[in-house]
Enzyme design. Structure first.
Site, PDB file in Angstrom:
ATOM      1  N   SER A   1       0.849  -1.209   0.000  1.00  0.00           N
ATOM      2  CA  SER A   1       0.000   0.000   0.000  1.00  0.00           C
ATOM      3  C   SER A   1       0.874   1.245   0.000  1.00  0.00           C
ATOM      4  O   SER A   1       2.036   1.205   0.446  1.00  0.00           O
ATOM      5  CB  SER A   1      -0.867   0.005   1.258  1.00  0.00           C
ATOM      6  OG  SER A   1      -1.543   1.241   1.401  1.00  0.00           O
TER       7      SER A   1
ATOM      8  N   TYR B   1      -1.990  -1.152  10.427  1.00  0.00           N
ATOM      9  CA  TYR B   1      -2.067  -1.334   8.967  1.00  0.00           C
ATOM     10  C   TYR B   1      -0.754  -0.893   8.322  1.00  0.00           C
ATOM     11  O   TYR B   1      -0.177  -1.619   7.507  1.00  0.00           O
ATOM     12  CB  TYR B   1      -3.233  -0.511   8.417  1.00  0.00           C
ATOM     13  CG  TYR B   1      -3.483  -0.679   6.936  1.00  0.00           C
ATOM     14  CD1 TYR B   1      -4.113  -1.806   6.440  1.00  0.00           C
ATOM     15  CD2 TYR B   1      -3.097   0.318   6.033  1.00  0.00           C
ATOM     16  CE1 TYR B   1      -4.357  -1.947   5.073  1.00  0.00           C
ATOM     17  CE2 TYR B   1      -3.337   0.176   4.673  1.00  0.00           C
ATOM     18  CZ  TYR B   1      -3.971  -0.953   4.198  1.00  0.00           C
ATOM     19  OH  TYR B   1      -4.204  -1.096   2.851  1.00  0.00           O
TER      20      TYR B   1
HETATM   21  P1  NAP Z   1     -11.588  -5.674  -0.084  1.00  0.00           P
HETATM   22  O1  NAP Z   1     -12.475  -5.063  -1.090  1.00  0.00           O
HETATM   23  O2  NAP Z   1     -12.003  -5.671   1.349  1.00  0.00           O
HETATM   24  O3  NAP Z   1     -11.196  -7.142  -0.547  1.00  0.00           O
HETATM   25  C1  NAP Z   1     -10.348  -7.934   0.243  1.00  0.00           C
HETATM   26  C2  NAP Z   1     -10.792  -9.366   0.149  1.00  0.00           C
HETATM   27  O4  NAP Z   1      -9.938 -10.154   1.013  1.00  0.00           O
HETATM   28  C3  NAP Z   1     -12.224  -9.555   0.647  1.00  0.00           C
HETATM   29  O5  NAP Z   1     -12.905 -10.456  -0.190  1.00  0.00           O
HETATM   30  C4  NAP Z   1     -12.011 -10.121   2.042  1.00  0.00           C
HETATM   31  O6  NAP Z   1     -13.117 -10.883   2.495  1.00  0.00           O
HETATM   32  C5  NAP Z   1     -10.779 -10.960   1.829  1.00  0.00           C
HETATM   33  N1  NAP Z   1     -10.109 -11.297   3.082  1.00  0.00           N
HETATM   34  C6  NAP Z   1     -10.109 -10.581   4.230  1.00  0.00           C
HETATM   35  N2  NAP Z   1      -9.436 -11.235   5.174  1.00  0.00           N
HETATM   36  C7  NAP Z   1      -9.012 -12.399   4.625  1.00  0.00           C
HETATM   37  C8  NAP Z   1      -8.298 -13.512   5.136  1.00  0.00           C
HETATM   38  N3  NAP Z   1      -7.883 -13.572   6.415  1.00  0.00           N
HETATM   39  N4  NAP Z   1      -8.030 -14.550   4.298  1.00  0.00           N
HETATM   40  C9  NAP Z   1      -8.475 -14.531   3.025  1.00  0.00           C
HETATM   41  N5  NAP Z   1      -9.174 -13.515   2.504  1.00  0.00           N
HETATM   42  C10 NAP Z   1      -9.441 -12.448   3.293  1.00  0.00           C
HETATM   43  O7  NAP Z   1     -10.175  -4.911  -0.098  1.00  0.00           O
HETATM   44  P2  NAP Z   1      -9.365  -4.248  -1.337  1.00  0.00           P
HETATM   45  O8  NAP Z   1      -9.536  -2.783  -1.231  1.00  0.00           O
HETATM   46  O9  NAP Z   1      -9.661  -4.970  -2.602  1.00  0.00           O
HETATM   47  O10 NAP Z   1      -7.883  -4.569  -0.841  1.00  0.00           O
HETATM   48  C11 NAP Z   1      -7.095  -5.614  -1.378  1.00  0.00           C
HETATM   49  C12 NAP Z   1      -5.648  -5.375  -0.937  1.00  0.00           C
HETATM   50  O11 NAP Z   1      -5.207  -4.101  -1.439  1.00  0.00           O
HETATM   51  C13 NAP Z   1      -5.491  -5.304   0.577  1.00  0.00           C
HETATM   52  O12 NAP Z   1      -4.303  -5.937   0.962  1.00  0.00           O
HETATM   53  C14 NAP Z   1      -5.428  -3.817   0.862  1.00  0.00           C
HETATM   54  O13 NAP Z   1      -4.723  -3.518   2.031  1.00  0.00           O
HETATM   55  C15 NAP Z   1      -4.690  -3.336  -0.383  1.00  0.00           C
HETATM   56  N6  NAP Z   1      -4.888  -1.908  -0.675  1.00  0.00           N
HETATM   57  C16 NAP Z   1      -6.134  -1.400  -0.903  1.00  0.00           C
HETATM   58  C17 NAP Z   1      -6.277  -0.040  -1.182  1.00  0.00           C
HETATM   59  C18 NAP Z   1      -7.619   0.598  -1.444  1.00  0.00           C
HETATM   60  O14 NAP Z   1      -7.703   1.828  -1.479  1.00  0.00           O
HETATM   61  N7  NAP Z   1      -8.680  -0.158  -1.651  1.00  0.00           N
HETATM   62  C19 NAP Z   1      -5.146   0.781  -1.206  1.00  0.00           C
HETATM   63  C20 NAP Z   1      -3.891   0.228  -0.972  1.00  0.00           C
HETATM   64  C21 NAP Z   1      -3.771  -1.130  -0.708  1.00  0.00           C
HETATM   65  P3  NAP Z   1     -14.256 -10.114   3.369  1.00  0.00           P
HETATM   66  O15 NAP Z   1     -14.877  -9.107   2.457  1.00  0.00           O
HETATM   67  O16 NAP Z   1     -15.182 -11.178   3.790  1.00  0.00           O
HETATM   68  O17 NAP Z   1     -13.531  -9.464   4.516  1.00  0.00           O
END
Ligand code: NAP
Length: 248
Positions: A137, A150
């Site tokens: 991130s 985080y």
């Molecule tokens: P998201 O929409 O919440 O998707 C994450 C997925 O991972 C969800 O399906 C979640 O399931 C699943 N998950 C959560 N805990 C888990 C576990 N212990 N084992 C397996 N799967 C699990 O998040 P996203 O925004 O796509 O983020 C994806 C990655 O990008 C993350 O690592 C996040 O930190 C990183 N990121 C995101 C952003 C942003 O702005 N969105 C920016 C920088 C980095 P549930 O929905 O059931 O929890």
């Protein structure tokens, strides 16, 4: 062994992980989608591929038995394991004074230990070399109030990237990290909804004039997995619309 390459993508039920899985399927990969949410991971797998192209594995990346099962099913049902994308992540808010030990352990357990466990069990299956991409991130470089656990987990992924690239380069395994800026996903919508981020302020942080899309991150991930990135390892790629270049 098939000619088609196989990828295991964690957190692939929704958001960035689902977009990565979909983009890899479109590029001809077979993809194992691994997610803690059994419903969304099945739905996404069926929507983007289905039999012969994708499998859905439900489980927790911080649980070693679940990770072993996901890796085993990938190799058994899809024939090989060439690319691992450590994308699963959660965001728990609170200062170090407010965070409970349980919250701290859960944050580090999913985001950082999960990447370690998946790598530990995937690497021995990468018999012809491979590529690992950690989704870190912008928070690895710049901070934001109430995000110490985080930010620590995401900065830790950068150290993990460099160390793994060094150790496994001789096996032909490349390891890189992507640092997304703010990306439009359920995780970001939750932050807006509970007041931990402000939509207008976040928009202003991006000189490109928009928040990122999951596809922005998926395209960069596909590039780092591909032969076009054959000499790139131990690198950290910002996919953040110039967010970190300007500072906050
Ligand atoms: P998201 O929409 O919440 O998707 C994450 C997925 O991972 C969800 O399906 C979640 O399931 C699943 N998950 C959560 N805990 C888990 C576990 N212990 N084992 C397996 N799967 C699990 O998040 P996203 O925004 O796509 O983020 C994806 C990655 O990008 C993350 O690592 C996040 O930190 C990183 N990121 C995101 C952003 C942003 O702005 N969105 C920016 C920088 C980095 P549930 O929905 O059931 O929890």
């Amino acid at each position: 062994m098939s000619e088609c390459k196989t990828a295991l993508v964690t957190g692939a039920g929704s958001g960035i992980g689902a977009a990565i899985a979909e983009r890899f399927v479109a590029a001809g990969y077979r993809v194992a989608l691994f997610d803690i949410n059994a419903v969304t991971v099945r739905e996404t797998s069926a929507r983007i591929g289905g039999p012969g192209k994708t499998i859905a594995v439900d489980g927790d990346v911080s649980n070693e038995e679940h990770v072993q099962r996901a890796v085993w099913r990938t190799v058994e049902e899809l024939g090989s394991l060439d690319v691992l994308v450590n994308n699963a992540g959660i965001e728990i808010y609170g200062t170090v004074v407010e965070l409970t030990e349980e919250q701290w352990d859960r944050q580090i357990g999913v985001n950082l230990k999960g990447a370690y466990l998946c790598s530990k069990h995937a690497i021995p299956q990468m018999r012809n070399g491979g590529a690992i991409i950690h989704i870190s991130s912008a928070h690895a470089h710049v901070s934001w109030p109430r995000c110490p656990s985080y930010d620590a987990s995401k900065a830790g992924m950068i150290g993990l990237t460099r160390a793994m690239a060094l150790d496994h380069g001789p096996q032909g395994i490349r390891v890189n990290a992507i640092c997304p800026g703010y990306i439009s996903t359920p995780l970001l919508e939750k932050a807006f909804a509970i007041g931990e981020a402000d939509r207008e302020a976040v928009l202003k942080f991006h000189p490109l004039g928009r928040i990122g899309t999951p596809l922005d991150v998926a395209e960069a991930t596909l590039f780092l997995a591909s032969g076009a990135a054959a000499f790139i390892s131990g690198a950290v790629l910002n996919v953040d619309g110039c967010l970190t270049a300007q500072g906050l």
